[in-house]
Design a protein around this motif. Structure first.
Motif, PDB file in Angstrom:
ATOM      1  N   TYR A  24       0.262  -1.089   0.180  1.00  0.00           N
ATOM      2  CA  TYR A  24       0.451   0.083  -0.154  1.00  0.00           C
ATOM      3  C   TYR A  24       0.748   0.939  -0.572  1.00  0.00           C
ATOM      4  N   ALA A  25       0.600   2.019  -0.824  1.00  0.00           N
ATOM      5  CA  ALA A  25       1.222   3.622  -0.382  1.00  0.00           C
ATOM      6  C   ALA A  25      -0.427   4.730  -0.731  1.00  0.00           C
ATOM      7  N   ALA A  26       0.412   5.361   0.820  1.00  0.00           N
ATOM      8  CA  ALA A  26      -0.402   6.241   0.962  1.00  0.00           C
ATOM      9  C   ALA A  26      -0.664   7.405   0.290  1.00  0.00           C
ATOM     10  N   ASN A  27      -1.619   7.783  -0.059  1.00  0.00           N
ATOM     11  CA  ASN A  27      -2.804   8.564  -0.828  1.00  0.00           C
ATOM     12  C   ASN A  27      -2.356   8.593  -2.895  1.00  0.00           C
ATOM     13  N   GLY A  28      -2.427   7.120  -2.722  1.00  0.00           N
ATOM     14  CA  GLY A  28      -1.834   6.934  -3.996  1.00  0.00           C
ATOM     15  C   GLY A  28      -1.126   5.904  -4.736  1.00  0.00           C
TER      16      GLY A  28
ATOM     17  N   VAL B 115      -0.825  17.144 -10.611  1.00  0.00           N
ATOM     18  CA  VAL B 115      -0.637  17.572  -9.659  1.00  0.00           C
ATOM     19  C   VAL B 115      -1.628  17.463  -8.678  1.00  0.00           C
ATOM     20  N   ARG B 116      -0.318  17.470  -7.945  1.00  0.00           N
ATOM     21  CA  ARG B 116      -0.753  16.465  -6.742  1.00  0.00           C
ATOM     22  C   ARG B 116      -1.859  17.740  -6.034  1.00  0.00           C
ATOM     23  N   PRO B 117      -2.775  17.465  -4.811  1.00  0.00           N
ATOM     24  CA  PRO B 117      -2.697  18.652  -3.717  1.00  0.00           C
ATOM     25  C   PRO B 117      -2.776  18.621  -3.154  1.00  0.00           C
ATOM     26  N   GLU B 118      -2.606  19.966  -2.967  1.00  0.00           N
ATOM     27  CA  GLU B 118      -1.486  20.714  -1.555  1.00  0.00           C
ATOM     28  C   GLU B 118      -1.660  19.958  -0.555  1.00  0.00           C
ATOM     29  N   GLY B 119      -0.728  19.618   0.146  1.00  0.00           N
ATOM     30  CA  GLY B 119      -0.761  19.238   1.641  1.00  0.00           C
ATOM     31  C   GLY B 119      -1.148  17.300   1.114  1.00  0.00           C
ATOM     32  N   VAL B 120      -1.166  16.892   0.391  1.00  0.00           N
ATOM     33  CA  VAL B 120      -1.668  15.466   0.036  1.00  0.00           C
ATOM     34  C   VAL B 120      -0.316  15.029  -0.629  1.00  0.00           C
ATOM     35  N   SER B 121       0.769  14.654   0.338  1.00  0.00           N
ATOM     36  CA  SER B 121       1.888  13.787  -0.916  1.00  0.00           C
ATOM     37  C   SER B 121       2.620  12.716  -0.146  1.00  0.00           C
ATOM     38  N   PRO B 122       2.860  11.800  -1.122  1.00  0.00           N
ATOM     39  CA  PRO B 122       2.765  10.142  -1.216  1.00  0.00           C
ATOM     40  C   PRO B 122       4.312  10.134  -0.215  1.00  0.00           C
TER      41      PRO B 122
ATOM     42  N   GLU C 263     -10.434   7.443  -5.941  1.00  0.00           N
ATOM     43  CA  GLU C 263      -9.325   8.471  -5.092  1.00  0.00           C
ATOM     44  C   GLU C 263      -9.536  10.771  -5.639  1.00  0.00           C
ATOM     45  N   GLN C 264     -10.337  10.584  -6.762  1.00  0.00           N
ATOM     46  CA  GLN C 264     -10.279  11.563  -6.878  1.00  0.00           C
ATOM     47  C   GLN C 264     -11.313  12.434  -5.528  1.00  0.00           C
ATOM     48  N   TYR C 265     -12.659  11.873  -5.386  1.00  0.00           N
ATOM     49  CA  TYR C 265     -13.020  12.196  -4.186  1.00  0.00           C
ATOM     50  C   TYR C 265     -12.419  11.861  -2.703  1.00  0.00           C
ATOM     51  N   LEU C 266     -11.822  11.375  -2.654  1.00  0.00           N
ATOM     52  CA  LEU C 266     -10.743  11.466  -1.326  1.00  0.00           C
ATOM     53  C   LEU C 266      -9.651  12.771  -1.304  1.00  0.00           C
ATOM     54  N   ARG C 267      -8.881  12.848  -2.302  1.00  0.00           N
ATOM     55  CA  ARG C 267      -8.504  13.530  -2.996  1.00  0.00           C
ATOM     56  C   ARG C 267      -9.070  15.547  -2.386  1.00  0.00           C
ATOM     57  N   SER C 268     -10.237  15.047  -3.113  1.00  0.00           N
ATOM     58  CA  SER C 268     -10.541  16.589  -3.160  1.00  0.00           C
ATOM     59  C   SER C 268     -11.571  17.290  -1.907  1.00  0.00           C
ATOM     60  N   ASN C 269     -11.637  15.992  -1.034  1.00  0.00           N
ATOM     61  CA  ASN C 269     -12.499  16.345   0.023  1.00  0.00           C
ATOM     62  C   ASN C 269     -10.505  15.746   1.826  1.00  0.00           C
ATOM     63  N   GLN C 270      -9.728  15.863   0.766  1.00  0.00           N
ATOM     64  CA  GLN C 270      -7.898  16.317   1.806  1.00  0.00           C
ATOM     65  C   GLN C 270      -8.529  14.800   2.523  1.00  0.00           C
ATOM     66  N   LEU C 271      -9.127  13.833   2.560  1.00  0.00           N
ATOM     67  CA  LEU C 271      -9.023  12.932   3.533  1.00  0.00           C
ATOM     68  C   LEU C 271      -7.874  12.097   3.054  1.00  0.00           C
ATOM     69  N   PRO C 272      -7.014  11.459   3.987  1.00  0.00           N
ATOM     70  CA  PRO C 272      -5.813  10.673   4.045  1.00  0.00           C
ATOM     71  C   PRO C 272      -6.288   9.609   3.670  1.00  0.00           C
TER      72      PRO C 272
ATOM     73  N   ALA D 198     -23.859  11.460 -13.755  1.00  0.00           N
ATOM     74  CA  ALA D 198     -25.114  11.319 -12.860  1.00  0.00           C
ATOM     75  C   ALA D 198     -24.439  12.985 -12.292  1.00  0.00           C
ATOM     76  N   ASN D 199     -25.461  13.895 -11.476  1.00  0.00           N
ATOM     77  CA  ASN D 199     -25.900  14.797 -10.780  1.00  0.00           C
ATOM     78  C   ASN D 199     -24.651  14.666  -9.794  1.00  0.00           C
ATOM     79  N   PRO D 200     -23.130  15.290  -9.798  1.00  0.00           N
ATOM     80  CA  PRO D 200     -22.406  15.170  -8.654  1.00  0.00           C
ATOM     81  C   PRO D 200     -22.352  15.584  -7.993  1.00  0.00           C
ATOM     82  N   ASP D 201     -23.389  17.488  -7.503  1.00  0.00           N
ATOM     83  CA  ASP D 201     -23.729  17.659  -6.327  1.00  0.00           C
ATOM     84  C   ASP D 201     -24.439  16.699  -5.599  1.00  0.00           C
ATOM     85  N   GLN D 202     -25.011  15.646  -6.092  1.00  0.00           N
ATOM     86  CA  GLN D 202     -26.225  14.655  -5.460  1.00  0.00           C
ATOM     87  C   GLN D 202     -25.254  13.488  -4.754  1.00  0.00           C
ATOM     88  N   LEU D 203     -24.150  13.355  -6.001  1.00  0.00           N
ATOM     89  CA  LEU D 203     -23.409  12.603  -4.763  1.00  0.00           C
ATOM     90  C   LEU D 203     -22.676  12.210  -4.183  1.00  0.00           C
ATOM     91  N   LYS D 204     -21.842  13.485  -4.278  1.00  0.00           N
ATOM     92  CA  LYS D 204     -21.217  14.141  -3.410  1.00  0.00           C
ATOM     93  C   LYS D 204     -22.161  14.236  -1.440  1.00  0.00           C
TER      94      LYS D 204
END
Length: 658
Positions: free
Chosen positions: A56-60, A80-87, A124-133, A304-310
């Motif tokens: 396993y590798a953290a965040n990616g 381009v890795r989101p700020e503050g999320v780095s393997p 992965e996109q959801y977790l990164r966008s919500n800054q969830l390790p 699907a509607n991204p806001d609803q799924l989020k």
């Protein structure tokens, strides 16, 4: 049950897609990329891995390696890795979410003509966008080595080996939570269909089919005020595009948070329609473990509607990660839904209609009788009896003729005539009044007039709202109260019997019960001098009586008044050094006597909830348990202002073992 229907449903579509890929010359490229992707995940020694095949590798997946895109033939690009999320800097000690990558499942999905990496990529996109390790895991040994299980995501993990299944079970036994999507462990590593035992025994959900035979069932219909679904209103439609190779499942779970239905929310008791299932149970170790199953694949998320799924995903994550949430209940405490019995008198009232009013009154409920003004003089004695039993009298037009298509002048004249005829007959209608259009034949002109003439509320058909709850219509004159629209979203008993004389009533009663579980508003329409047989009426009363403790039986005016007052209140929950601060902001004084309730999700089942004043002398509201997962803070007619309290949770010894 064997999951054969999955294979049968995709042959033609998969073959067509496969031939198109061959024609485009991209299949070979797709397989090469997938093989490279698999090598990266399994840590092949030539690519810097340890050769163990389980890592396993953290965040990616690996530093600077992007996931495969939706079109496998598109060259990989650096991300381009989101700020503050780095393997490189993220320690797995900080990780609480684990994304399981099943290479065998991805191979199987590719055979179905699907992008094999969609599930992993979307999460992965959801977790990164919500800054969830988070970290990826690729084998059972990985799960065993994780000392503090958090949330494990099984993204369309169609294929799992026996060792992987056992590792997931042990994960739950250690108190970890599991979020699974679509089919899980329904095929062997060799690709053979097995059964749904893993989903039943480990994920607490039974699969009874899919939507192959119901092409119109493309809407996820949400439950409201549930631990895992509360920001989207009850009955909200969430469109899911139909992916022939990956159809939504029909689930029967311990607890459901959504159904799969058509746009009209048509219900059949013969066809289970659960789509989101959740549960928590105490494992043999003594630790509680939570699980949620989303019965739809990630492939359907892309359109699907991204806001609803989020919103849905955020609430599922919060519950699985044991994070408290606070939200305003749709209905007065202790009710979870409302039922409006709407008796519509297109013909003269009879003694049987008065009997209906008395039966409902004896249950402690109220209803609304919509009376056509052309009949009001003859019906006056019976109308007064109905009023004497505590029920509301409302307008039902001046004749049994729709308003739709008529001029504004004509419609205005008819509404004035309707009110004059009631006054001439000596029947007092509570003002502002409730209204229903004959034959539900209305248009924009009708609705505009009802607002301009300051009617309290009116019944409308299913198309006016995306949910099954009332909504406010603002007037141009901001100094007066808004009109409330009450959408009619359930089929009445007589209509149900017309559709199916043999099972129509059974279907109506089951649909009424489902609507109540969803937290929706059920407008039950019955005509005057109903053709329902005495034994059929009795079955309806028995069902309503059985639901009485959880279903508010109210008149249209009561519901409208409640909804306007509820709209004045906003709820918030914020962290505090000693716990949480739960607050309520009341824009205007609440004038209804039915108690508002702030529902609070508990971090553990049956947690002890402590509510304390933030300032000396502040009055504490009443606190009640709703179920093992929620408590209710009740407010009775609060004045305008801001209210806040300190909220704490105390766990039992069993919970502290975690």
């Amino acid at each position: 049950m064997q999951p054969v229907f999955i294979a049968n449903s995709v042959n033609a579509v998969s073959r067509q897609r496969y031939e198109m890929l061959l024609h485009a010359g991209t299949v070979c490229v797709a397989w090469l990329i997938f093989v490279l992707y698999a090598m990266l995940l399994t840590g092949c020694s030539g690519l810097g891995g340890d050769g163990s095949g389980s890592s396993y590798a953290a965040n990616g997946p690996l530093p600077d390696v992007a996931p495969i895109r939706a079109a496998p033939s598109v060259p990989l690009k650096r991300r381009v890795r989101p700020e503050g999320v780095s393997p490189q800097t993220q320690s797995t000690a900080d990780v609480n979410v684990w994304l399981y990558v099943s290479l065998a499942s991805q191979t199987h999905l590719m055979k179905l003509g699907a992008d094999p990496t969609t599930g992993t990529r979307i999460w992965e996109q959801y977790l990164r966008s919500n800054q969830l390790p988070f970290a990826r895991v690729t084998g059972p040994d990985d799960l065993t080595r994780i000392s503090a299980p958090g949330l494990l995501i099984l993204a369309s993990a169609v294929v799992l080996s026996d060792a992987e299944k056992q590792a997931v079970l042990e994960w739950r036994n250690r108190g970890g939570s599991v979020l699974s999507t679509w089919l899980t462990a329904t095929h062997s590593p060799s690709g053979e269909s097995v059964n749904f035992d893993f989903m039943r025994d480990v994920l607490d959900v039974t699969v009874v089919g899919n939507t192959q035979d119901e092409a119109d069932d493309t809407f996820m219909i949400m439950h409201g005020d549930k631990p895992v679904s509360h920001s989207l209103q009850a009955g909200t439609r969430v469109w899911l595009p139909r992916v022939p190779s990956q159809l939504p499942l029909r689930l029967v779970g311990q607890h459901e948070a959504a159904q799969i239905m058509n746009w009209a929310r048509s219900f059949s008791m013969k066809t289970p329609a659960g789509l989101i299932s959740y549960n928590e149970r105490q494992m043999p170790s003594g630790r509680p473990s939570r699980t949620v199953t989303l019965g739809y694949p990630e492939q359907s998320w892309q359109s699907a509607n991204p806001d609803q799924l989020k919103a849905i995903t955020g609430e599922v994550f919060a519950w699985l990660r044991r994070q408290p949430r606070a939200y305003l209940s749709a209905w007065p405490f202790p009710y979870q839904s409302v039922s409006l019995l709407a008796l519509q008198a297109a013909e003269q009232l009879g003694d049987s209609d008065v009997a209906i009013a008395k039966t409902l009154s004896d249950m402690g409920g109220r209803s609304t009788f919509y009376v056509n003004s052309s009949l009001v003089e003859k019906d006056a004695p019976l109308i007064k009896k109905v009023q004497g039993l505590g029920h509301e009298i409302a307008y039902f037009g001046d004749s049994f003729e729709g308003f739709k298509g008529q001029s504004k002048t004509k419609q205005t004249q008819r509404m004035n005539t309707m009110q004059k005829q009631f006054a001439a007959a000596g029947i007092a209608v509570p003002m502002p009044a409730s209204f229903a259009t004959p034959m539900e034949a209305y248009d924009d002109t009708t609705q505009g007039l009802l607002q301009a003439l300051k009617f309290d509320n009116y019944l409308a058909f299913i198309e006016v709202s995306e949910s099954s709850l009332p909504f406010l219509v603002n007037r141009a004159d901001a100094t007066t109260e808004a009109t409330v629209v009450l959408p009619r979203t359930v089929v009445g008993p007589e209509d149900a019997l017309d559709d199916d004389p043999d099972t129509g009533l059974d279907n109506f009663l089951a649909g009424l019960e489902l609507s109540a579980r969803m937290g929706a508003m059920s407008v039950v329409r019955i005509p005057s001098q109903s053709l329902l047989l005495p034994e059929q009426r009795q079955r309806i009363w028995e069902k309503m009586s059985a639901m009485r403790e959880k279903v508010w039986m109210a008149s249209a005016k009561q519901i409208a008044q409640w909804w306007r007052n509820r709209d004045r209140v906003r709820v918030n929950l914020e962290p505090h050094p000693q716990g949480y601060v739960v607050s309520a902001t009341v824009a205007r004084a609440v004038e209804v006597q039915e108690p508002l309730s702030i529902l609070v999700n508990l971090p553990h089942p049956n947690s002890r909830v402590l509510l304390q004043a933030l300032k000396p002398g502040d009055k504490l509201p009443e606190l009640r348990m709703v179920d093992p997962w929620r408590a209710a803070i009740t407010l009775r007619a609060p004045a305008a202002g801001h209210y806040a309290w300190l909220l704490k949770f105390e766990e039992s010894a069993a919970h502290e073992k975690r």
